[in-house]
Structures are given as C-alpha cells and as structure tokens.
Write a protein that holds these residues in place. Structure first.
Motif, short mmCIF file in Angstrom:
data_model
loop_
_atom_site.label_atom_id
_atom_site.label_comp_id
_atom_site.label_asym_id
_atom_site.label_seq_id
_atom_site.Cartn_x
_atom_site.Cartn_y
_atom_site.Cartn_z
N ASP A 557 0.81 -1.22 0.00
CA ASP A 557 0.00 0.00 0.00
C ASP A 557 0.84 1.27 0.00
OD1 ASP A 557 1.05 -0.38 2.49
OD2 ASP A 557 -0.79 0.14 3.59
N ARG A 558 2.17 1.15 -0.23
CA ARG A 558 3.02 2.34 -0.17
C ARG A 558 3.71 2.65 -1.49
NH1 ARG A 558 6.42 3.89 4.75
NH2 ARG A 558 5.75 5.86 3.83
N ALA A 559 3.35 1.97 -2.54
CA ALA A 559 4.00 2.20 -3.84
C ALA A 559 3.58 3.55 -4.41
CB ALA A 559 3.63 1.09 -4.81
N LEU A 560 4.55 4.27 -4.96
CA LEU A 560 4.28 5.52 -5.67
C LEU A 560 4.09 5.19 -7.15
CD1 LEU A 560 6.85 8.01 -4.08
CD2 LEU A 560 4.37 8.25 -4.08
N ARG A 561 2.85 5.23 -7.61
CA ARG A 561 2.57 4.93 -9.01
C ARG A 561 2.64 6.22 -9.82
NH1 ARG A 561 -0.35 0.28 -9.61
NH2 ARG A 561 0.13 0.57 -11.83
N LYS A 562 3.13 6.13 -11.04
CA LYS A 562 3.26 7.33 -11.86
C LYS A 562 1.91 7.88 -12.30
CE LYS A 562 5.66 5.43 -15.20
NZ LYS A 562 6.40 5.26 -16.48
N SER A 563 0.87 7.05 -12.31
CA SER A 563 -0.42 7.46 -12.87
C SER A 563 -1.40 7.96 -11.82
CB SER A 563 -1.04 6.28 -13.61
OG SER A 563 -1.18 5.16 -12.74
N ALA A 564 -0.92 8.30 -10.61
CA ALA A 564 -1.84 8.66 -9.52
C ALA A 564 -1.87 10.16 -9.24
CB ALA A 564 -1.45 7.90 -8.25
N LEU A 565 -1.56 10.98 -10.23
CA LEU A 565 -1.62 12.43 -10.05
C LEU A 565 -3.04 12.89 -9.72
CD1 LEU A 565 0.64 13.67 -13.00
CD2 LEU A 565 1.15 13.91 -10.56
N ARG A 566 -3.14 14.02 -9.02
CA ARG A 566 -4.43 14.60 -8.69
C ARG A 566 -4.42 16.09 -9.04
NH1 ARG A 566 -5.33 12.24 -2.53
NH2 ARG A 566 -4.81 10.04 -3.01
N ALA A 567 -5.58 16.60 -9.40
CA ALA A 567 -5.70 18.03 -9.68
C ALA A 567 -5.29 18.81 -8.43
CB ALA A 567 -7.13 18.37 -10.08
N GLY A 568 -4.48 19.84 -8.63
CA GLY A 568 -3.98 20.64 -7.52
C GLY A 568 -2.58 20.26 -7.09
N PHE A 628 12.73 9.33 -22.39
CA PHE A 628 11.67 10.04 -23.11
C PHE A 628 11.66 11.53 -22.81
CE2 PHE A 628 9.10 5.85 -23.01
CZ PHE A 628 9.84 5.38 -24.08
N GLY A 629 12.54 11.99 -21.93
CA GLY A 629 12.60 13.41 -21.61
C GLY A 629 11.47 13.82 -20.68
N LEU A 630 11.52 15.05 -20.22
CA LEU A 630 10.52 15.55 -19.28
C LEU A 630 9.12 15.47 -19.87
CD1 LEU A 630 9.72 16.96 -16.63
CD2 LEU A 630 10.25 19.14 -17.73
N ALA A 631 8.94 15.91 -21.11
CA ALA A 631 7.61 15.92 -21.72
C ALA A 631 7.06 14.51 -21.86
CB ALA A 631 7.66 16.61 -23.08
N GLY A 632 7.88 13.58 -22.34
CA GLY A 632 7.41 12.22 -22.54
C GLY A 632 7.01 11.54 -21.25
N HIS A 633 7.81 11.69 -20.21
CA HIS A 633 7.49 11.03 -18.94
C HIS A 633 6.33 11.73 -18.24
CE1 HIS A 633 10.63 8.01 -18.91
NE2 HIS A 633 11.48 8.93 -19.38
N LEU A 634 6.20 13.03 -18.41
CA LEU A 634 5.05 13.73 -17.83
C LEU A 634 3.75 13.27 -18.50
CD1 LEU A 634 3.76 15.81 -16.00
CD2 LEU A 634 4.48 17.60 -17.60
N GLU A 636 3.26 10.35 -19.74
CA GLU A 636 2.98 9.02 -19.17
C GLU A 636 2.26 9.16 -17.83
OE1 GLU A 636 6.38 5.92 -20.76
OE2 GLU A 636 6.74 6.99 -18.89
N MET A 637 2.66 10.13 -17.02
CA MET A 637 2.01 10.33 -15.73
C MET A 637 0.56 10.77 -15.90
SD MET A 637 5.04 12.22 -13.53
CE MET A 637 4.33 11.92 -11.90
N LEU A 638 0.31 11.61 -16.91
CA LEU A 638 -1.06 12.08 -17.15
C LEU A 638 -1.93 10.96 -17.69
CD1 LEU A 638 -0.17 15.55 -18.69
CD2 LEU A 638 -1.09 15.12 -16.40
N GLY A 639 -1.32 10.06 -18.47
CA GLY A 639 -2.00 8.85 -18.93
C GLY A 639 -3.34 9.12 -19.60
N GLU A 640 -4.34 8.31 -19.23
CA GLU A 640 -5.68 8.40 -19.82
C GLU A 640 -6.62 9.26 -18.99
OE1 GLU A 640 -6.31 7.18 -22.79
OE2 GLU A 640 -4.23 6.49 -22.86
N TRP A 741 -9.01 21.26 -22.45
CA TRP A 741 -7.73 21.58 -23.09
C TRP A 741 -7.60 20.80 -24.40
CZ3 TRP A 741 -3.07 21.81 -19.15
CH2 TRP A 741 -3.38 22.71 -18.12
N ARG A 742 -7.00 21.44 -25.40
CA ARG A 742 -6.73 20.74 -26.65
C ARG A 742 -5.47 19.88 -26.53
NH1 ARG A 742 -5.26 23.22 -30.91
NH2 ARG A 742 -4.49 25.11 -29.89
N ARG A 743 -4.55 20.30 -25.67
CA ARG A 743 -3.30 19.56 -25.47
C ARG A 743 -3.10 19.34 -23.98
NH1 ARG A 743 -2.15 23.28 -29.64
NH2 ARG A 743 -1.57 22.26 -31.61
N ARG A 744 -2.31 18.31 -23.63
CA ARG A 744 -2.20 17.89 -22.23
C ARG A 744 -1.21 18.72 -21.42
NH1 ARG A 744 -3.92 12.78 -21.50
NH2 ARG A 744 -4.21 13.45 -19.35
#
Length: 751
Positions: A557-568, A628-634, A636-640, A741-744
């Motif tokens: 229950d302590r893993a930091l997943r890349k896809s768990a971003l939240r607004a704010g 993948f650079g900052l843009a590519g990995h970011l 990935e974090m934003l995902g779907e 947004w038109r772009r992420r």
C-alpha cells in the motif's frame, strides 16, 4: 563505437604542455589498435606562459586554459579525471586517488612538478603555493575578496625570486592597483634566498626588473632563505621575522612524492630520470617530459619552454616504440628566447647576453602565446576515413584480427565470453552482503535465490545502454545509478541486481580490465545503496553495452505509481535537465570540460533519498525522468486521465552549458523521436524558439525524480530535498483539470 580491437594501451599521466602535443598528433594521425587514455587532476590545463597575464587581468580564464575534454575527444582518447598516487611498473598499473588502478602497455608522464612547500616547516599550513595553478587561482580570488578587510593595508609577501616569483609579484600589483576601488595602503615584498633575483637570466635582465620593482614600490629582500613559516610570519635563516597578511609561495618546484616510491629510477631530488629519447632510464615502456623529468645526460632548468619543445620528440618516440622502430634522440637547445612580463602589458626579452624591454616585447609575447594556444583551442574537423583503418603489422595479433573480422562467429551460447575472462574480471568483485540473498556470487549456482518477506511485493526493473562516456568505471557507476532510478521512483528499497554485458572481440587482458572496471564502478554504487550483485551474463557483440536488472521490495500500500496524479498537485523536479544535449556535444568535441563534469556529477547523484522524502511528504505520484525526456514522462504520468500539466518554462532547472548546446543545434539522436510529444504541448511561437523548450524533449541519463506533491506539503518537501543533497530541486508547474484543453501540457512564462 569501437570497430577496431584495442591491442595496446598508451596512458598519458597529466595534461601538461608535452602531452597536449601528443593528443593533437594522435588526433590528426591515430595508430589503429592503440587506445589512448589521458589521466589528469585538472579538466582545464593552464598555460604557464599566460598565468601572469591571467592574474593581472589581461586574459580571461578560457583564453589562458586548454580544455582537455574536447582535446581528448579529438584525439580519440579516454579522459579520466583523477589524481595519480603511484605507479607499479611490474604490474603495469597506475594507482589513482578515487578509483581502481588503470592498466597500461606504454606510459608517459607529464604531470608537472609540485610545490616544494613541505620542505620548509609550516609553509604547507600558512602559505599559498602557486602550483598547482588551478588551485592557486581559487586562492587568488579569495585573497582579492579578503584584502579590503585589513584595516592598516594588506601586506603581501611573495617567496621566490625566480621568473615565477617576479612575474607573479608584478601581476598581483597590477591587478590590485587597476581594479575598481583599489585597496588602500597595501604593500608587496619579494623574498629570495639568492644573492640576486632572476639568477637564471643575464644580469641585464635582473637590473631591468630591479628598476621596475623599485618603480612599483615593491621591496626586495635578497639572501633571505626562509626556514620557518608561522601564521602571518616568515622566519629566515638569520632569525629575522617578516610579518604579512598573505604569503604566496613560488620557490623551486619539487617532484611529486609518489614518483620516488614507484620503482622507476629518479634523481637525487626525486625527478624521473630519462635518457636522450625521453625514455625512463630503468623501464623502456615508460616515457616522460616537462618539469617532472630530469635529463640524465643533458640536464636543463625547469622551464615551460622545454615542456613545449619536448612535445614533438616525445610524440615521435611514443609512436616509434609502439611500432617497434628505433627511437630518435632529443637534443635540448642551450640558448632560447626568454620573455618575462612585468604585469602591465610590458615585458623584457633576452637570449644569451642580449636583452630588451618595452610594450612591443609584450605584444610579441602575447602573439607567440596566443598562436600556441590556438593550436589546441581551435581543433580542425577531421574528415571520415574512406575505409576501416588497418592495424599496423607490429601490433597485429592474428588470432584477434581474425576473430574481429570473422563474419561467421557463433551465436547462442557460442557467443558467451570465456570462463577465464569472467573468472579474472570477477576476482576483485566483492558484493555487499544481504541476509535475504540465499544464493549469490559467493557460491554461484545456475540461478540466484532471493528471499521475499510475506508482507512485501517484489519490484523489478531492467535498463542498460552502450557507453555515453569513455571511462568504463564511471560508465559502470552511471549505469548502476540509472538502473536504480525506476525502483526509487516507486518508493521501493532495491534488493539485488544482475548484470547483462556485451563485450567486443579484444585481447583477453583488455576484456578482463574493461569488464572489471565497469563492474567495480557499478559495485561502488550498489555497495552505497545496499544492493547485492548476485549474477549476470556476458556475451560477445559488435560493441560494448552494460545493463542491470534490479529487484526491490515495497509494502503493497506504499507504492508511488506514476499514474496517480491529482488536480492541484504541484510538480517537483529534483535534478536539472540537459544530459542528452551535453553528452551529444561531448561526442562532437563541442562541450566544455566543466559542463561535462557538472553533467556527470548530476548523473551520479542517487535518487534514493529523494524517493524517501517524497513518500514522507505524501506525494501522490512519481517517476524518474530518463530517455523520453521531461515531456514524454510527464505525458505518461497524465495517462488516460482528464488532467493536464501547466509548466513554468522559466522555472526549469538546467545544467550548465545545456542551453548553449541546444541553441547551437547539438541534440541527442533520440531527440527527434521525443519531439513527437510536442503534439501534446501547447506553446507559443516565442516559447518554441527558446532553448528551454528543446530541453523538454532532451533524453536524460540517470535523471531526477518528478513527483506530484500536495500543495500543503510542497514547501517543506522542497526545503528538505534541498537540504538533503538536491540543491536544484524546484517546483516546475502544477496539475489541473484539463477537460477542455486541446493539449495535455501548457507552457507558461513570466512574460
């Protein structure tokens, strides 16, 4: 890529005036099969002829220094930034201060001399030596800052009445009297053990400089042999005391202390004895030049002019020795032109009994020095060869040549590296012990066995690449650090690693050394991180590669997943960007050595503590910024999700030199593929023209962690990260609901 087998290793100790000539020559005309390695304490080597002008303010740092990194790249030489501590001529290895020994077949020594400061009681503690020059420059800047603090006017003493002491004294005087707001009431005094200054020059030169020193108000003390130094005080043989606020030491240089204990023949003062071929008197495969050597049959004074002139005969004899040809004799000149500056674009010339002075002499000296420097600062573009180079007959090993050219070499297990090579390379490998390693390298089996606690999950990652730098030990360290990044990004504890290496077809001793250096570099990292190396695989291939699989442990229950971003969430980045463009510039010989040094230091910085800090401050998501650079990995974090990232372009941390190389169009070969992510970046035309925009797509090696941190903990998180070893940590943006947004990714700038 290494297409020609390494048959012989020529190792150059020191980036002195003779060795820069060797490097330039081998860059223009390499010997196929001979690998050059330059080992130097300094990245930029100061030209002694321009040091007084640099101190006086006539030259910039870059104009008075030769950058060894692009010069080594031009020569096709490996550059190892380290300090020599010894030579073992029997084992044919060089001991270094911060890394494992380096092997050689032929060795050349041009490290220069060291200050004789330790021959006088207290001098090492209370005086500032002029050599090594680059260290002195740091002391000089500190002295200039301190000098206004002395209420009654600073008193500066310069010990040494030879050329170096006189030039330094006058350069310091000029610098202090011509700077903005010159210090009031300061004084300079010159002390020499001799009966007159400039004993190595004609009397007419000494008379001219006596007059100049008098006109500048600089007091000269002759027959003053300093025997003891206490805080702010010089004591001479007669017991007289001379009190100063600052003491500069420019006496006759001594030999490096490690040379006398090396087993190589030295003279009574500890300098390496060489014959008329610049070859060691005791070891035929060791050569030397410059201040570190003493000519056995034709002794000459320690002077930069000899080191410069020895460059060509040294190069010729190194080539001839490697190719098993008779060596040529070096005949040092008895009389030579001497040009001594007086601090203020004025100089004195002499040759034999003749001497002259004037501003025209300084212009003459400046022209000679500048022409010399241009040869090594402005390097030609070398045209590619029409066909693969042939190894000269004296260097050819038929078995190696046939193997390297064999298009029918076996695949499968037939391509494994031999057991003898593995055994020799692993002889010094002693991995950190772990209680959870059941079967590892200490008792190797068909596979490693690792215990996994019942309340933990295994975290597995794999990565690897071909060398981004030519130093195998540093390559091993950077690769290991890079491969740990994924595990730390998830907040896990790394447990064990296994290696996957591909080695070219080289002589067995070269393969052993290369593999050992890489693995020792990796172990340097793994031991610090508590990771056990438990096995691996090595095979033959067209080029060298190294990679690691890393296994770690984490609570479910302590893993930091890349896809768990939240607004704010605020986006926090722990390392500056730019390794991709800087490494590309290095490959082209277009990077300053100090830029590459900063990039290497960044790549060696572990992400372990950063991962711990992010977890402690309740980060929601995390990833490491790599290929993948900052843009590519970011992205990935934003995902779907329906989230978007607002990035402050002005806030991006950047490595020194990265903006310059990007704006010069020097980009990683992966950059064009990464730029496909630009379709998801909303940026103005002005922003797209900026170097920072290009760095969004720059592939990072061993890059930093990027995490989404709650707004209420971000300030304490950034503060702790900076305090714990990540000084470039910065908030680069925030996460927003991007449903319309038109772009992420959106860019925002201060303007």
């Amino acid at each position: 890529m290494q297409s020609v087998p390494v048959i012989k290793d020529l190792v150059l100790l020191g980036g002195g005036h003779s060795h820069i000539a060797v490097l330039k020559s081998f860059g223009m005309r390499p010997i196929p099969g001979v690998r050059l390695t330059l080992i130097s304490r300094d990245i930029e080597t100061a030209y002694s002829g321009m040091l007084p002008g640099l101190i006086a303010g006539h030259y910039s740092f870059d104009r008075a220094h030769i950058d060894l990194v692009p010069l080594a790249r031009f020569a096709g030489a490996r550059f190892f930034h380290d300090e020599v501590t010894g030579i073992d001529p029997v084992a044919r290895t060089v001991a270094l201060l911060n890394r494992p020994p380096v092997s050689y077949d032929v060795l050349s020594v041009n490290t220069g001399s060291t200050p004789s400061i330790h021959e006088v009681d207290g001098a090492g503690d209370h005086a500032v030596p002029v050599k090594p020059i680059n260290r002195f420059l740091g002391h000089w800047e500190n002295l200039r800052q301190r000098i206004d603090e002395y209420d009654a006017g600073a008193r500066i003493g310069v010990v040494g009445g030879g050329t170096g002491g006189v030039e330094l004294c006058l350069a310091v005087h000029h610098a202090l009297t011509t700077q903005p707001n010159p210090p009031e009431g300061f004084s300079l005094e010159l002390l020499t053990a001799d009966g007159e200054i400039l004993q190595e020059h004609p009397r007419s030169v000494a008379r001219r400089f006596r007059r100049i020193l008098y006109e500048r108000g600089i007091e000269v003390h002759v027959d003053t042999r300093v025997t003891r130094v206490t805080p702010n005080t010089l004591v001479d043989a007669a017991g007289r005391e001379f009190r100063f606020h600052e003491i500069l030491w420019v006496t006759q240089a001594g030999a490096p202390p490690w040379l006398a204990g090396s087993g190589i023949e030295v003279d009574e003062r500890g300098f390496m004895l060489v014959n008329d071929h610049l070859q060691s008197q005791s070891h035929a495969n060791v050569f030397g030049a410059g201040d570190v050597v003493a000519m056995a049959t034709t002794p000459r004074p320690k002077a930069g002019v000899f080191a410069v002139r020895q460059g060509r005969p040294l190069t010729k004899n190194l080539r001839r020795y490697l190719l098993k040809k008779p060596l040529t004799r070096y005949r040092p000149q008895r009389r030579f032109l001497k040009l001594v500056s007086s601090g203020d674009r004025y100089a004195v010339a002499s040759r034999g009994p003749w001497s002259a002075e004037g501003r025209w002499v300084w212009r003459w000296k400046d022209w000679i020095d500048s022409r010399f420097m241009e040869k090594y600062q402005v390097l030609p573009e070398m045209a590619p060869m029409d066909k693969g180079p042939e190894i000269p007959a004296p260097l050819q090993d038929p078995a190696i040549i046939d193997a390297a050219d064999d298009d029918m070499r076996c695949g499968g297990c037939g391509a494994k590296v031999s057991a003898d090579v593995l055994a020799a390379a692993l002889a010094e490998i002693d991995s950190a012990p772990r209680d959870d390693v059941v079967v590892g390298l200490e008792a190797p089996d068909d596979a490693a066995m690792i215990a996994v606690p019942a309340d933990r999950l295994s975290v597995l990652s794999v990565d690897g690449f071909r060398p981004m730098i030519d130093d195998p030990w540093l390559f091993g360290r950077i690769t290991a650090n890079h491969c740990l990044g994924d595990v730390y990004a998830m907040g896990a504890e790394p447990q064990v690693a296994m290696t996957m290496a591909t080695l070219p077809v080289w002589p067995e001793d070269k393969l052993v050394d290369e593999l050992r250096q890489m693995l020792l570099g990796a172990l340097h990292v793994f031991d610090q991180e508590g990771v056990a190396l438990v096995g691996g695989h090595t095979g033959e291939g067209a080029e060298l590669t190294l990679g690691f699989t890393v296994t770690g442990l984490i609570e479910p229950d302590r893993a930091l997943r890349k896809s768990a971003l939240r607004a704010g969430d605020l986006l926090v980045l722990t390392k500056p960007l730019g390794t991709g463009t800087l490494l590309a510039a290095d490959m082209r010989g277009r990077v300053h050595g100090r830029w590459l040094k900063a990039a290497i230091e960044s790549m060696l910085l572990s992400c372990r503590t950063a991962g711990t800090v992010f977890r402690a401050h309740e980060a929601h998501a995390c990833t490491d910024i790599t290929g993948f650079g900052l843009a590519g990995h970011l992205l990935e974090m934003l995902g779907e999700t329906t989230l978007g990232a607002l990035i402050e372009l002005d806030a991006l941390p950047v490595l020194p030199g990265a903006l310059e190389t990007v704006e010069a169009g020097i980009l990683s070969t992966l950059q064009p593929k990464n730029e496909r992510f630009a379709a998801q970046v909303d940026a103005s035309a002005e922003d797209r023209d900026r170097g920072e925009y290009g760095l969004l797509f720059d592939p990072q090696t061993a890059g930093g962690l990027l995490a989404g941190v709650p707004r209420d903990t971000v300030q304490s998180c950034v503060t702790e990260l900076k305090a714990r070893g990540y000084p470039e940590t910065v908030v680069i943006g925030e996460i927003e609901d991007a449903g319309d947004w038109r772009r992420r990714i959106r860019l925002r700038t201060a303007s």
